[in-house]
Design an enzyme around this catalytic site. Structure first.
Site, mmCIF file in Angstrom:
data_model
loop_
_atom_site.group_PDB
_atom_site.id
_atom_site.type_symbol
_atom_site.label_atom_id
_atom_site.label_comp_id
_atom_site.label_asym_id
_atom_site.label_seq_id
_atom_site.Cartn_x
_atom_site.Cartn_y
_atom_site.Cartn_z
ATOM 1 C CE LYS A 133 74.863 51.801 36.823
ATOM 2 N NZ LYS A 133 73.577 51.293 36.270
ATOM 3 C CE1 TYR A 156 74.025 46.494 39.362
ATOM 4 C CE2 TYR A 156 76.228 46.203 38.464
ATOM 5 C CZ TYR A 156 75.124 47.003 38.709
ATOM 6 O OH TYR A 156 75.136 48.325 38.315
ATOM 7 N NE ARG A 206 66.791 52.905 43.897
ATOM 8 C CZ ARG A 206 67.155 51.932 43.051
ATOM 9 N NH1 ARG A 206 68.426 51.535 42.980
ATOM 10 N NH2 ARG A 206 66.280 51.358 42.278
ATOM 11 C CG ASN A 252 70.871 53.242 34.567
ATOM 12 O OD1 ASN A 252 72.070 53.056 34.779
ATOM 13 N ND2 ASN A 252 69.941 52.429 35.008
ATOM 14 C CG HIS A 267 74.677 51.141 41.797
ATOM 15 N ND1 HIS A 267 73.730 50.150 41.673
ATOM 16 C CD2 HIS A 267 75.077 51.125 43.102
ATOM 17 C CE1 HIS A 267 73.576 49.557 42.855
ATOM 18 N NE2 HIS A 267 74.378 50.133 43.735
ATOM 19 C CD GLU A 320 74.742 47.927 46.385
ATOM 20 O OE1 GLU A 320 73.919 47.362 45.657
ATOM 21 O OE2 GLU A 320 74.790 49.172 46.508
HETATM 22 P P1 ADP Z 1 68.803 49.994 39.585
HETATM 23 O O1 ADP Z 1 70.153 50.377 39.026
HETATM 24 O O2 ADP Z 1 67.778 51.070 39.336
HETATM 25 O O3 ADP Z 1 68.847 49.535 41.021
HETATM 26 P P2 ADP Z 1 68.552 47.199 38.837
HETATM 27 O O4 ADP Z 1 69.257 46.850 40.099
HETATM 28 O O5 ADP Z 1 67.254 46.518 38.562
HETATM 29 O O6 ADP Z 1 68.295 48.762 38.707
HETATM 30 O O7 ADP Z 1 69.498 46.910 37.571
HETATM 31 C C1 ADP Z 1 70.864 47.232 37.626
HETATM 32 C C2 ADP Z 1 71.302 47.852 36.315
HETATM 33 O O8 ADP Z 1 71.220 46.897 35.257
HETATM 34 C C3 ADP Z 1 70.465 49.036 35.825
HETATM 35 O O9 ADP Z 1 70.808 50.242 36.438
HETATM 36 C C4 ADP Z 1 70.748 49.035 34.339
HETATM 37 O O10 ADP Z 1 71.982 49.666 34.031
HETATM 38 C C5 ADP Z 1 70.901 47.536 34.035
HETATM 39 N N1 ADP Z 1 69.681 46.910 33.554
HETATM 40 C C6 ADP Z 1 68.620 46.535 34.295
HETATM 41 N N2 ADP Z 1 67.687 45.941 33.539
HETATM 42 C C7 ADP Z 1 68.178 45.915 32.289
HETATM 43 C C8 ADP Z 1 67.690 45.421 31.016
HETATM 44 N N3 ADP Z 1 66.514 44.825 30.914
HETATM 45 N N4 ADP Z 1 68.458 45.566 29.934
HETATM 46 C C9 ADP Z 1 69.642 46.169 30.027
HETATM 47 N N5 ADP Z 1 70.162 46.645 31.165
HETATM 48 C C10 ADP Z 1 69.448 46.535 32.282
HETATM 49 MG MG MG Z 2 69.659 47.832 41.915
#
Ligand code: ADP
Ligand code: MG
Length: 198
Positions: free
Chosen positions: A11, A51, A116, A153, A156, A167
Site C-alpha cells: 500500500k 474491496y 496471510r 497496515n 493487502h 482480485e
Molecule cells: P485485511 O486487509 O486484513 O484483509 P479487511 O479486508 O478486513 O482486512 O480490511 C481491509 C482494509 O481496510 C484493512 O487492511 C485496513 O487498511 C482497512 N480497515 C479495516 N477496518 C478498518 C477500520 N475499522 N478503520 C479503518 N480502516 C480499516
Molecule cells: Mg481483506
C-alpha cells in the site's frame, strides 16, 4: 494446491516507508514464486471493485471494527456493521489512491494462507511480532478512527482462494501472469528429490 496464487499489494504507506524490498524478500525466502508485478497509482473504481469482490466484505469489515472497539470497552461509531463497513471503504479509497502501490501475484503451495501468515492480522496493534504488520507499524482502529482515516497496515493480501482469484483478475490481465520455472521448485515439490547427487 502447489500452484495456488494470491494477490499481495504494498500500500502507499509501505512504498513511502521504503519497505518494498523487505516485503518482497519475506515472500521470496519462504519459497513462493513471483509471477506478476506492477507499480501504479490505483483509481477509485479499481479500489472500490477490489474491496467489494466479496459482497459480504462490507458487513464483515464493519463487524470486525465493532468487535475491535468492544474489546477495548469503547463504543463503536455505529452499531450497524454495514454502516461501519461503508465508512471503512470511504477511508480506504482515500488511502489507497494517495500514492503508488506495488501489486504482485505470488504462487506456490498454500500461497493464500502462507501470505496471510507472513502479513499478519489487520490491526497492527494486535498483529503478531514477526509479521509484516507486526514488525513495521503501530497503527490501531482507535487512532485511525479518531483521525477519520483507514488503518495504515502497509500491505493487502487476499483473504481466501476465492477472493484471490477474483482480485487477481481485477489487477492483472492473463498475459501479465508469467509461467516460468524456478530451479528451487524441484526441491520444494519433487516427490523423490532425485537429480541432486552426481
Ligand atoms: P485485511 O486487509 O486484513 O484483509 P479487511 O479486508 O478486513 O482486512 O480490511 C481491509 C482494509 O481496510 C484493512 O487492511 C485496513 O487498511 C482497512 N480497515 C479495516 N477496518 C478498518 C477500520 N475499522 N478503520 C479503518 N480502516 C480499516
Ligand atoms: Mg481483506
Amino acid at each position: 494446491m502447489k500452484k495456488e496464487k494470491t494477490l499481495l499489494i504494498i500500500k502507499p504507506d509501505g512504498v513511502e516507508r521504503s519497505l518494498i524490498g523487505q516485503i518482497i524478500k519475506r515472500h521470496e525466502r519462504v519459497g513462493l514464486k513471483l509471477v506478476a508485478l506492477k507499480f501504479l497509482v490505483p483509481t477509485v473504481e479499481m479500489i472500490e471493485s477490489h474491496y467489494t469482490v466479496d459482497p459480504e466484505w462490507l458487513r464483515k469489515v464493519g463487524q470486525k471494527t465493532i468487535d475491535g472497539y468492544r474489546a477495548k470497552n469503547i463504543l463503536p461509531p455505529s452499531e450497524d456493521p454495514v454502516e461501519n463497513g461503508k465508512n471503512v471503504l470511504r477511508r480506504l479509497t482515500k488511502y489507497m489512491k494517495s500514492g503508488p502501490v506495488v501489486a504482485m501475484v505470488w504462487q506456490g503451495a498454500h500461497s493464500v494462507g502462507i501470505v496471510r501468515k507472513i502479513v499478519g492480522g489487520t490491526e497492527p496493534l494486535n498483529s503478531d511480532v514477526g509479521t509484516i504488520r507486526g514488525d513495521f507499524v503501530t497503527d490501531s482502529y482507535i487512532i485511525s478512527g479518531a483521525d477519520d482515516r483507514a488503518v495504515r497496515n502497509v500491505v493487502h493480501a487476499s483473504g481466501s482462494v476465492e477472493e484471490a482469484e477474483k482480485e487477481i483478475k481485477l489487477w492483472f490481465g492473463s498475459k501479465e501472469i508469467l509461467n516460468y520455472r524456478l530451479i528451487q521448485e524441484e526441491v520444494l515439490y519433487d516427490v523423490n528429490l532425485d537429480g541432486i547427487l552426481e
